[in-house]
Design a protein around this motif. Structure first.
Motif, PDB file in Angstrom:
ATOM      1  N   VAL A 180      38.812  52.565  36.156  1.00 36.02           N
ATOM      2  CA  VAL A 180      39.101  51.479  35.227  1.00 36.02           C
ATOM      3  C   VAL A 180      37.959  50.473  35.334  1.00 36.02           C
ATOM      4  CG1 VAL A 180      41.602  51.735  35.353  1.00 36.02           C
ATOM      5  CG2 VAL A 180      40.434  50.202  36.954  1.00 36.02           C
ATOM      6  N   THR A 181      37.818  49.627  34.351  1.00 35.17           N
ATOM      7  CA  THR A 181      36.755  48.627  34.385  1.00 35.17           C
ATOM      8  C   THR A 181      37.251  47.362  35.068  1.00 35.17           C
ATOM      9  OG1 THR A 181      37.356  47.616  32.268  1.00 35.17           O
ATOM     10  CG2 THR A 181      35.856  49.526  32.207  1.00 35.17           C
ATOM     11  N   ILE A 182      36.315  46.578  35.531  1.00 34.05           N
ATOM     12  CA  ILE A 182      36.694  45.315  36.170  1.00 34.05           C
ATOM     13  C   ILE A 182      37.306  44.366  35.147  1.00 34.05           C
ATOM     14  CG2 ILE A 182      34.440  44.195  35.857  1.00 34.05           C
ATOM     15  CD1 ILE A 182      34.835  43.044  38.707  1.00 34.05           C
ATOM     16  N   GLU A 183      36.903  44.520  33.886  1.00 30.28           N
ATOM     17  CA  GLU A 183      37.496  43.708  32.822  1.00 30.28           C
ATOM     18  C   GLU A 183      38.989  44.010  32.674  1.00 30.28           C
ATOM     19  OE1 GLU A 183      33.165  43.817  32.140  1.00 30.28           O
ATOM     20  OE2 GLU A 183      34.672  45.372  32.515  1.00 30.28           O
ATOM     21  N   GLU A 184      39.356  45.286  32.807  1.00 24.44           N
ATOM     22  CA  GLU A 184      40.761  45.669  32.707  1.00 24.44           C
ATOM     23  C   GLU A 184      41.563  45.144  33.897  1.00 24.44           C
ATOM     24  OE1 GLU A 184      41.097  49.857  30.453  1.00 24.44           O
ATOM     25  OE2 GLU A 184      39.714  49.893  32.162  1.00 24.44           O
ATOM     26  N   VAL A 185      40.948  45.201  35.071  1.00 31.23           N
ATOM     27  CA  VAL A 185      41.624  44.701  36.274  1.00 31.23           C
ATOM     28  C   VAL A 185      41.886  43.206  36.149  1.00 31.23           C
ATOM     29  CG1 VAL A 185      41.413  44.360  38.774  1.00 31.23           C
ATOM     30  CG2 VAL A 185      40.630  46.488  37.739  1.00 31.23           C
ATOM     31  N   ALA A 186      40.944  42.483  35.533  1.00 31.61           N
ATOM     32  CA  ALA A 186      41.085  41.030  35.386  1.00 31.61           C
ATOM     33  C   ALA A 186      42.295  40.650  34.542  1.00 31.61           C
ATOM     34  CB  ALA A 186      39.811  40.452  34.767  1.00 31.61           C
ATOM     35  N   GLN A 187      42.818  41.589  33.752  1.00 33.64           N
ATOM     36  CA  GLN A 187      43.979  41.308  32.913  1.00 33.64           C
ATOM     37  C   GLN A 187      45.297  41.566  33.629  1.00 33.64           C
ATOM     38  OE1 GLN A 187      43.569  39.921  29.857  1.00 33.64           O
ATOM     39  NE2 GLN A 187      41.396  39.918  30.454  1.00 33.64           N
ATOM     40  N   GLU A 188      45.224  42.148  34.836  1.00 36.45           N
ATOM     41  CA  GLU A 188      46.437  42.528  35.565  1.00 36.45           C
ATOM     42  C   GLU A 188      46.824  41.485  36.614  1.00 36.45           C
ATOM     43  OE1 GLU A 188      48.332  45.330  35.059  1.00 36.45           O
ATOM     44  OE2 GLU A 188      47.057  45.664  33.301  1.00 36.45           O
ATOM     45  N   PRO A 189      48.137  41.305  36.862  1.00 35.22           N
ATOM     46  CA  PRO A 189      48.575  40.428  37.959  1.00 35.22           C
ATOM     47  C   PRO A 189      48.028  40.966  39.282  1.00 35.22           C
ATOM     48  CG  PRO A 189      50.405  41.012  36.529  1.00 35.22           C
ATOM     49  CD  PRO A 189      49.266  41.901  36.142  1.00 35.22           C
ATOM     50  N   LEU A 190      47.378  40.111  40.050  1.00 35.31           N
ATOM     51  CA  LEU A 190      46.710  40.546  41.285  1.00 35.31           C
ATOM     52  C   LEU A 190      47.348  39.878  42.494  1.00 35.31           C
ATOM     53  CD1 LEU A 190      44.265  42.374  42.017  1.00 35.31           C
ATOM     54  CD2 LEU A 190      42.868  40.302  42.040  1.00 35.31           C
ATOM     55  N   ILE A 191      47.704  40.694  43.460  1.00 32.14           N
ATOM     56  CA  ILE A 191      48.232  40.180  44.725  1.00 32.14           C
ATOM     57  C   ILE A 191      47.068  40.107  45.696  1.00 32.14           C
ATOM     58  CG2 ILE A 191      49.848  40.575  46.618  1.00 32.14           C
ATOM     59  CD1 ILE A 191      51.568  42.163  44.614  1.00 32.14           C
ATOM     60  N   THR A 208      33.245  36.900  39.234  1.00 36.64           N
ATOM     61  CA  THR A 208      32.445  35.761  38.783  1.00 36.64           C
ATOM     62  C   THR A 208      31.180  36.230  38.079  1.00 36.64           C
ATOM     63  OG1 THR A 208      33.271  34.415  40.626  1.00 36.64           O
ATOM     64  CG2 THR A 208      31.269  33.653  39.524  1.00 36.64           C
ATOM     65  N   HIS A 209      30.541  37.262  38.643  1.00 40.98           N
ATOM     66  CA  HIS A 209      29.308  37.798  38.050  1.00 40.98           C
ATOM     67  C   HIS A 209      29.538  38.266  36.615  1.00 40.98           C
ATOM     68  CE1 HIS A 209      25.480  39.909  37.708  1.00 40.98           C
ATOM     69  NE2 HIS A 209      26.153  40.979  37.315  1.00 40.98           N
ATOM     70  N   HIS A 210      30.701  38.822  36.357  1.00 41.93           N
ATOM     71  CA  HIS A 210      31.020  39.314  35.014  1.00 41.93           C
ATOM     72  C   HIS A 210      31.735  38.251  34.181  1.00 41.93           C
ATOM     73  CE1 HIS A 210      29.818  43.528  35.621  1.00 41.93           C
ATOM     74  NE2 HIS A 210      30.263  43.386  36.863  1.00 41.93           N
TER      75      HIS A 210
END
Length: 299
Positions: A180-191, A208-210
């Motif tokens: 998956v892309t880091i952009e997709e991960v950024a949309q998910e609730p993160l623990i 931050t870089h992206h």
């Protein structure tokens, strides 16, 4: 060629240092150098490449290493079998460890060690890396297991490495995907586990870089709690891979590779005072760990 030469060759390959090998084998550094030179003369090739203070295996050294490990492994198995049958090894040994290694790594190692040496009593103390270091420096323990610890009075031997991975629950939208892309991960609730760690700083820097902002919904300082929260479908989390191996086997969690995220691999190291003489139980313990590492490398 003899076993002393093979042993010196393997330990130099593991430590990347003639001086550390000398300490481990309770020898002088010139003796270690002589054994390596004698082995190189017998094999008619150079086994190590020396560049400044860096020592690495040559192509020939890399080719010979698995055979040398096999020889030493067989010898150690025989020696330990004799010791166990004779009941010779007994005493006490204190070891300190960071919490995560004590919880996920030591139980299996201690179980194997006690089966082989039932007369050796182990005392395990836990703490953060700086506390593990202090216990070693204060002679409270013979060895410590820590991550990324340096001090002029100690030596380190790499025990194992691991990497941070993204853990998700079965049925999550990422379940059927390998990447998956880091952009997709950024949309998910993160623990979030362990905000102050270097692992998290590297992950956060990638967001931050992206120019992405992660959606942290919860912060937890205990991996078991993190795993439980992920299983409860409250979010997904970056965790050390070895901490979820059993969960992966049972299908209770899945891991997914995140593109555009640097591979975060951290080493667990055995630390000890440079002045430590490796004799008796201490030598037995180090030999056991080295043998365990050889078995891991062979699998």
């Amino acid at each position: 060629m003899n076993m002393e030469q093979i042993e010196a060759f393997i330990f130099v390959s593991l430590t990347g240092s003639f001086s550390k090998t000398a300490d481990l084998l309770y020898l002088s550094q010139p003796t270690v150098s002589m054994r390596i030179k004698a082995l190189e003369a017998y094999l008619d090739c150079k086994l190590f490449r020396r560049t400044g203070h860096t020592i690495s295996l040559t192509r020939e050294g890399e080719l010979f290493l698995p055979y040398a490990k096999s020889i030493l492994h067989s010898l150690q198995e025989g020696q330990m079998a004799l010791k166990r049958s004779a009941g010779e090894v007994e005493g006490e040994l204190a070891v300190s460890s960071v919490f995560i290694a004590a919880f996920y790594i030591l139980p299996d190692l201690v179980e194997q060690f006690q089966k082989m040496y039932p007369k050796i009593k182990l005392t395990i103390l836990t703490g953060h890396s700086h506390q593990v270091l202090e216990m070693v420096l204060n002679h409270e323990v013979a060895f410590g297991i820590a991550r990324a610890v340096t001090h002029p009075q100690i030596n380190q031997i790499q025990l194992m490495s691991d990497q941070m991975v993204l853990a998700i629950y079965p049925g999550h939208a990422f379940t059927e995907r390998r990447q998956v892309t880091i952009e997709e991960v950024a949309q998910e609730p993160l623990i979030l586990f362990n905000r102050g760690s270097l692992d998290w700083k590297l992950i956060d820097s990638a967001f931050t870089h992206h120019q992405l902002k992660n959606k942290v919904v919860m912060e937890v300082d205990n991996i078991e709690v993190v795993k439980r929260m992920v299983k409860q479908k409250l979010g997904i989390a970056f965790v050390p891979r070895f901490s979820i191996l059993k969960d992966l086997e049972k299908g209770e969690l899945h891991e997914v590779e995140v593109l555009n995220l640097p591979q975060i691999q951290r080493n667990f190291e055995l630390i000890y005072l440079k002045e430590t003489p490796f004799q008796g139980i201490m030598r037995t313990f180090v030999d056991f760990l080295m043998q365990s590492k050889l078995r891991e490398d062979r699998t």
